[in-house]
Design an enzyme around this catalytic site. Structure first.
Site, short mmCIF file in Angstrom:
data_model
loop_
_atom_site.label_atom_id
_atom_site.label_comp_id
_atom_site.label_asym_id
_atom_site.label_seq_id
_atom_site.Cartn_x
_atom_site.Cartn_y
_atom_site.Cartn_z
N TYR A 178 0.86 -1.19 0.00
CA TYR A 178 0.00 0.00 0.00
C TYR A 178 0.89 1.23 0.00
O TYR A 178 2.00 1.20 -0.54
CB TYR A 178 -0.95 -0.08 1.21
N LYS A 181 -20.13 -21.01 -10.39
CA LYS A 181 -19.33 -20.92 -11.61
C LYS A 181 -17.90 -20.50 -11.27
O LYS A 181 -16.93 -21.01 -11.85
CB LYS A 181 -19.96 -19.86 -12.51
#
Lengths: 409, 409
Positions: B37, B92
């Site tokens: 970060y 899925k």
């Protein structure tokens, strides 16, 4: 700095980014396939079709947060676009996971039109239990947050506005104990009237401050000043009651608190000297603060905070957003309201005990593992008390749940 | 079935859905935070701002696929809406991960307007390396896929159309070896003219079939029939050259192949008896096929396939989409074109050796671990050969890369 550049690029390239999607279930044989997919999956689908709230029961909605940006105000880099913002949003997701046990997913939108962002997020909402807005420039960010809060039944939170504001308030609550002052008596100068500055002013006024003055690059904002955008006009109504005018040097005179959310090196030692007794200086511009902490102390500052890890009192956003979303989502809150934000600030302040409190330790450190669960439980409790929670958890229950989720149990 | 219902609901409820977001990097101290970060993250951001293709280098774009649905044609359940479709899209994603090493993320959109879906997906594209459209009803699905293929520089693939078509073609290639027939001589009846039926017709014609007849609920589709929607009108141009008219019983007479992508129990034993010698029957309606396989065999069918795992020759979509996206994304393909689809079908057919081939084994089984890498490498190779790959990998390199990614290395 070149070393950091090379290491950071290698770090991102070696891993091809920082995120992946993982499964909570195993699919090792036909039977697993039957449960996770067709035909078994039809049953939770049908339950949700009958009762849409069952989406919280049978999917990961209760733990998915969309990290939404369009890349128009990324870090201190400005408008670099949606693609270039992705490393930050992936990083935000890493922090969400590590500090809050939250599944944050980057949604980086290739548009600068606020209406398009609003419509897109409204359509995307089914999968997500919360929306974290990030690095969207002001004033568009205010409109986008307001409208999404109205339109969506889930928490919407612009971290650049409220994250910094909440942590700063936490640090300020503790700082006032040291200098023995009260919010109602303070003169607070906020340099920077973008996303963070506006939210800071609002939360500090809510906490009792009467004399808050916002400055933009043209100086103090006051009622009647020309060329104010809509958000600055609104702020002129509730800040600067004495209609003070002038530049930062002028406004700093006799101020008790300086809060910087602007750019490097705009506050001088002389300005600090002109402040009231025992001045508090939080110079939070990144990566370089509004004043070097050494200079601020030399100017007489009693307490100094920055956004940096190499100085005391780091105002680091990881202290707030992971626990806030954790708590809000654990009680399926419909929103994150002002009371929840104030509760988060109080929770942060409380973690510094009276015995430990000193001018170099007014706010917990980012890796203090007490922070996440403590903030989460306080936020959850405030959600329950203000009637925006769909699940009623006690403080202890919320604390336990947050602790487990952050640990990944 | 009640047992399956209870188990499936419990499976989803116990896990609160099936997905999570995980991190590929650890954040254990200040230095990790600095790289993942601020301030380190600014460097990959700036590189992408300079060269937008670097998004593939520094983020997970090369492995993220958006699984996009609006819930208008979910399994056999019809239009149950975006929320109720989420368990399928999460499922899925599980299959994408297990069989293709792909990070699929559910994007369930609360709208039935094709233009809104197109705009939303175009805006969302920065994060994703591929778009898998799913359970969107016909004919809107055709428009949405066509437009997204034009507007986006990444693979767009509607699995309900092409997945079934590719696997069926693979099974048919092998079946024709058994009955010793060629595509050009076949009369092929396709019952169902929605997403799957239309794509089936196109790919089989591409493979050389001259006489393909599509039927919808009103019977055979032929040039000049009234009340055809745009996609059926287009199909009337390229199918049914003899303009045969009538219902399924009529059209089945002398057919070599029956392909069902419709509803249960519409094909009778007598209809199978009326077909040409050694008829091939793939009855793929889910969960119950167009004809009970026992009845089909009694009617004289030489080879029978279904969508079910409890009969031989299961046409299961997991055989195609995970490997197809794996291969397309490993070479950073700009699209998934017809050649890549044909390569996938050939790859599936090849996995059944001449020695093993028999009427009860014309297509690999879903848990055959050879499938993913084999399909991926064939698709990658076709992408390179047709000039749509941004990375040039040999078959062996693509096979190795796919194998590693599917294993999670």
């Amino acid at each position: 700095m070149d070393d950091l550049k090379n290491r950071a690029l290698k770090f991102h390239e070696d891993n091809l980014g920082k995120l992946k999607v993982a499964t909570k279930v195993a699919v090792n044989d036909e039977d697993d396939l039957t449960l996770a997919y067709s035909p078994g999956v039809a049953y939770p689908c049908l339950e949700i079709a009958k009762n849409s709230d069952d989406v919280y029961k049978y999917t990961n909605k209760s733990n998915f947060v969309a990290i939404v940006s369009n890349g128009t105000a990324v870090l201190g880099l400005g408008n670099i676009g949606a693609r270039a913002s992705i490393p930050v949003m992936e990083g935000k997701s890493v922090l969400f996971k590590e500090f809050g046990g939250v599944d944050g997913f980057p949604i980086c939108l290739d548009t600068e039109d606020p209406e398009e962002i609003i419509k897109t997020v409204v359509r995307l909402e089914p999968v997500f239990g919360g929306i974290n807005l990030e690095d969207i420039k002001a004033p568009e960010c205010f409109l986008i947050e307001d409208r999404l809060k109205q339109e969506l039944p889930i928490p919407v939170f612009h971290d650049d506005q409220h994250g910094t504001a909440i942590i700063t308030l936490g640090a300020l609550i503790n700082s006032l104990k040291i200098v023995d002052k009260e919010f109602k008596d303070l003169k607070v100068v906020i340099n920077g009237a973008g996303a963070a500055g506006v939210s800071l002013a609002r939360i500090i006024i809510k906490k009792g401050a009467k004399n808050v003055i916002l400055l933009d690059s043209r100086g103090a904002i006051y009622k009647g000043r020309k060329n104010l955008n809509i958000s600055k006009e609104q702020m002129a109504e509730i800040t600067n009651p004495n209609l003070e005018k002038g530049d930062l040097a002028e406004i700093c005179k006799n101020a008790d608190v300086f809060l910087g959310v602007s750019v490097a090196d705009v506050l001088t030692e002389d300005m600090v000297k002109s402040m009231a007794n025992n001045p508090i200086v939080f110079a939070m511009a990144n990566p370089n603060p509004e004043i070097d902490p050494k200079l601020a102390l030399k100017g007489g500052a009693k307490i100094v905070g920055t956004g940096r890890s190499d100085y005391p009192n780091q105002i680091n956003n990881v202290l707030a957003f992971p626990g806030i979303f954790r708590g809000a989502m654990d009680v399926m809150a419909r929103e994150i309201n002002m009371e929840m934000k104030l509760a988060a600030a109080d929770a942060l302040a409380e973690l510094v005990s009276e015995a430990e409190l000193n001018s170099e330790y007014v706010i917990p450190k980012p890796f203090d593992t007490r922070v996440g669960p403590h903030v989460a439980a306080a936020v959850a409790q405030a959600a329950v008390e203000t009637g925006v929670a769909r699940i009623n958890l006690s403080y202890e229950e919320a604390f336990k749940r947050a602790t487990e989720k952050i640990r990944g149990e």
